[in-house]
Design a protein around this motif. Structure first.
Motif, short mmCIF file in Angstrom:
data_model
loop_
_atom_site.label_atom_id
_atom_site.label_comp_id
_atom_site.label_asym_id
_atom_site.label_seq_id
_atom_site.Cartn_x
_atom_site.Cartn_y
_atom_site.Cartn_z
N ARG A 1 -8.85 9.28 -4.80
CA ARG A 1 -7.79 10.06 -4.45
C ARG A 1 -9.32 11.37 -3.79
NH1 ARG A 1 -7.54 11.44 -10.13
NH2 ARG A 1 -5.98 9.76 -9.38
N TYR B 1 -8.47 2.39 -4.15
CA TYR B 1 -8.03 3.44 -3.88
C TYR B 1 -8.99 4.88 -4.20
CZ TYR B 1 -5.52 7.25 -6.80
OH TYR B 1 -4.65 8.33 -6.86
N GLU C 1 -3.88 11.06 -1.84
CA GLU C 1 -4.64 9.79 -2.50
C GLU C 1 -3.79 8.54 -1.54
OE1 GLU C 1 -2.28 8.82 -6.33
OE2 GLU C 1 -0.42 8.76 -5.38
N SER C 2 -4.95 6.69 -1.34
CA SER C 2 -4.59 5.70 -1.06
C SER C 2 -4.41 5.25 -1.38
CB SER C 2 -4.95 5.86 0.85
OG SER C 2 -4.49 6.66 1.45
N LEU C 3 -3.74 4.19 -1.42
CA LEU C 3 -4.15 2.58 -2.35
C LEU C 3 -3.64 1.76 -1.76
CD1 LEU C 3 -3.59 1.86 -5.15
CD2 LEU C 3 -1.48 2.26 -5.55
N ASP D 1 0.44 -1.14 0.23
CA ASP D 1 -0.35 -0.29 -0.45
C ASP D 1 1.00 1.66 0.26
OD1 ASP D 1 0.68 0.26 2.64
OD2 ASP D 1 -0.75 -0.62 3.24
#
Length: 310
Positions: free
Chosen positions: A268, A266, A285-287, A186
């Motif tokens: 944003r 995901y 953003e987080s992935l 991540d």
């Protein structure tokens, strides 16, 4: 590692990828956009099914527009015979990016998905600084990040939807020699324009379990220096329950102003936060690449990411 300009002629090896990313807010913060141009589209189910042997056969220009009456999403993948690229240009089907040494001009001519609305217009990105360093995100240098223009002036002139605005933006690129999900579990990333500098925070977990983190400030000449990041601050999970986290000054609480993209793996978002002693509006953003690996989630992707054969 030295780097300069977008360099659309970069070599992309089998299993690899390259992308160029732009985001921007309007002056009044009512509108936003992100544009990502991909070679070896990292989230493409078609690229994975192909065996990832030909990155140039899986290219796309992703356009996401946000704001009153102007929300659009387009990301159509196209094959190698619809791609033309060199040091200063990258053409994918009817859309293109071209760099004249001072300004990145993006001509968009796409169809949104899943509902087929036209997405057509021009975006001009004029850097106020040029970053000349690329950074490795892993010890072997298989994944690399280049902040091309941490601060830029962006002019948006869209015909469909009919909207015009201008504001501050950001421009970077990422490159890799293996699938993104093979390198990382991540990550969380954010950029914030401050009064004088641009702050970028980039952190996550590699697939081998080791953490990585970058905390940088860029001055008006594009020069960077390491900084001590603020403490970790939690953010609410997304509608898809993707975990989000950021950094903020001790004793302050960052706030999600708007979630621009809420996908199963995901997110944003636009944030309001206090960092390094200043109140800032940040893009975040987080992935989750563990989620992306799920066969169920992969089966959803063609509805939002169609592939054209012409």
């Amino acid at each position: 590692m030295p780097a300069q300009g977008p360099r659309f002629d970069v070599a992309v090896a089998p299993n690899g990828y390259a992308w160029w990313y732009i985001d921007a807010f309007s002056e009044d913060r009512r509108f936003g956009l992100t544009i990502i141009a991909f070679i070896g589209s990292v989230f493409s189910p078609y690229y994975k099914l192909s065996g990832r042997g030909r990155p140039d056969n899986h290219c796309a220009i992703n356009v996401a527009l946000n704001g009153p009456g102007s929300g659009r999403w387009a990301m159509t993948e196209r094959p190698a015979h619809r791609v033309n690229r060199g040091a200063d240009h990258f053409v994918v089907g009817p859309s293109s990016l071209r760099w004249d040494g001072d300004t990145l001009v993006i001509d968009v001519n796409e169809i949104s998905a899943p509902l087929p609305y036209p997405v057509r217009g021009q975006i001009r990105v004029s850097p106020e600084m040029i970053g000349t360093t690329a950074f490795s995100l892993d010890p072997a240098g298989r994944h690399r990040w280049h902040p091309v223009a941490p601060r830029a002036r962006v002019e948006v002139d869209m015909v469909h939807p009919g909207v015009r605005w201008s504001g501050e933006g950001y421009f970077d690129s990422n490159f890799g020699d293996e699938p993104l999900e093979d390198g990382f579990v991540d990550w969380h990333w954010s950029r914030a324009h401050m009064k004088k500098d641009v702050a970028v925070l980039y952190e996550g977990t590699r697939r081998d379990g080791t953490p990585f983190d970058l905390a940088l400030k860029f001055d008006k000449q594009g020069r960077w220096h390491d900084v001590t990041p603020p403490p970790t601050a939690a953010l609410p999970r997304t509608g898809w329950l993707v975990k989000r986290a950021t950094r903020a000054d001790a004793g302050t609480d960052p706030r999600v102003v708007k979630t621009w993209i809420d996908a199963p793996f995901y997110a944003r978002s636009a944030l309001s936060a206090r960092m390094f002693g200043e109140d800032v509006q940040a893009v975040h953003e987080s992935l989750s690449l563990d989620r992306f690996r799920s066969p169920i989630i992969r089966s959803m992707l063609p509805y939002r990411m169609p592939r054209a054969f012409w």
